[in-house]
Design an enzyme around this catalytic site. Structure first.
Site, PDB file in Angstrom:
ATOM      1  CE  LYS A  51      -3.793  -2.464   2.267  1.00  0.00           C
ATOM      2  NZ  LYS A  51      -4.554  -2.800   3.476  1.00  0.00           N
ATOM      3  CD  GLN A  95      -3.483  -4.443   6.549  1.00  0.00           C
ATOM      4  OE1 GLN A  95      -3.635  -3.400   5.906  1.00  0.00           O
ATOM      5  NE2 GLN A  95      -3.851  -5.609   6.068  1.00  0.00           N
ATOM      6  CG  ASP A 118      -9.742  -0.231   4.940  1.00  0.00           C
ATOM      7  OD1 ASP A 118      -9.647  -0.631   3.767  1.00  0.00           O
ATOM      8  OD2 ASP A 118      -8.931  -0.523   5.842  1.00  0.00           O
TER       9      ASP A 118
END
Ligand code: GUN
Length: 283
Positions: A51, A95, A118
């Protein structure tokens, strides 16, 4: 049978996004992404590095907060709150998975819905279920982009989703329902998986079990989307579908690697730029 090439599509999307970043920078806005990673799970660190590197390639500023596995819930929340108010940060990503002593729901609810790239905050998943504009989780959003690009219209299709996670299965269900597909969602307690998969015009699977979907389970001519990523002992990367055999009877299929995976990262970049664009509009 046609391969749905997520790698190629993600490259062209990233090229377009690069231009959007140039335009934002001309308006004195550099899109910024903050990533929080807790513990030392090897796979998670690999994803975060991917990422980070994707951000760098298209000109997005990124900062990674690495925290030890025994960190307190409060410390993680403090870091998120700092990022919530940092004017240079447009996107915040925690994460997953987090260590067992951390309340994941509480952490995800600490992320400002305006920076939730997200799409995991309950406000944003609620908006998605109502069909409102919002940040959509990257993997299901990537699947929708693939379908759009290959002109596969979900309207009226019988779709079977295997895996009911908050990250993939449930948002996938809402996106497809919003496009008027008939959606069937299977999970670990589903009595007879084959019955559900066999009747589907489109199968979307993401559970992390190699060869879960075998050729006898799939209807001839079905569209097959494989979200699984599994590393075999040999080192080979495979999905959840028996690609070799299923690809001989289906109409479309995503390969692993090179299918949905690269799209997930492209969608994270897209969501970050969407947030930075909103910053510009609100300035
Ligand atoms: N862990 C596995 N998939 C994801 C994802 O899409 N986002 C985050 N934050 N963590 C993950």
């Amino acid at each position: 049978m046609q391969i749905l090439d997520g790698k190629e599509l993600s490259t062209s999307i990233k090229d377009e996004l690069k231009n959007k970043v140039i335009k934002l920078k001309a308006e004195s806005i550099t899109p910024g992404l903050a990533v929080i990673i807790v513990g030392d799970d090897v796979a998670s660190h690999t994803y975060v590095k991917m990422k980070e590197s994707a951000c760098e390639k298209i000109g997005i500023y990124s900062i990674v907060h690495k925290m030890p596995s025994d960190i307190s819930q409060e410390k993680i929340m403090e870091t998120i709150q700092m990022m919530n108010t940092n004017p240079n940060i447009d996107g915040i990503l925690v994460q997953l998975p987090l260590p067992k002593h951390i309340d994941t729901d509480k952490i995800l609810q600490t992320v400002s819905p305006d920076k939730d790239v997200d799409g995991f905050h309950p406000l944003n998943s609620g908006k998605l279920s109502l069909g409102l504009d919002t940040f959509v989780p990257c993997t299901p959003l990537g699947v929708m982009k693939i379908l759009q690009t290959y002109e596969i219209d979900p309207k009226g299709l019988d779709v079977c989703i295997v895996g009911a996670s908050n990250i993939v299965g449930k948002p996938m269900m809402n996106l497809l329902l919003n496009e008027f597909a008939t959606v069937d969602i299977c999970h670990i307690h589903t009595k007879d998986l084959k019955v559900h998969v066999k009747r589907a015009d489109m199968v979307i699977v993401g559970v992390g079990k190699p060869n879960l979907i075998t050729v006898d389970m799939v209807k001839e001519g079905a569209i097959v989307i494989d979200i699984g990523i599994n590393r075999l002992e040999s080192g080979k990367l495979v999905g959840d579908v028996d690609f070799e055999k299923v690809s001989q009877i289906c109409s479309y299929i995503t390969p692993v690697p090179g299918g949905v995976g690269p799209m997930t990262i492209a969608m994270l970049l897209e969501n970050t730029i969407k947030s930075a664009t909103q910053r510009l509009e609100n300035a």
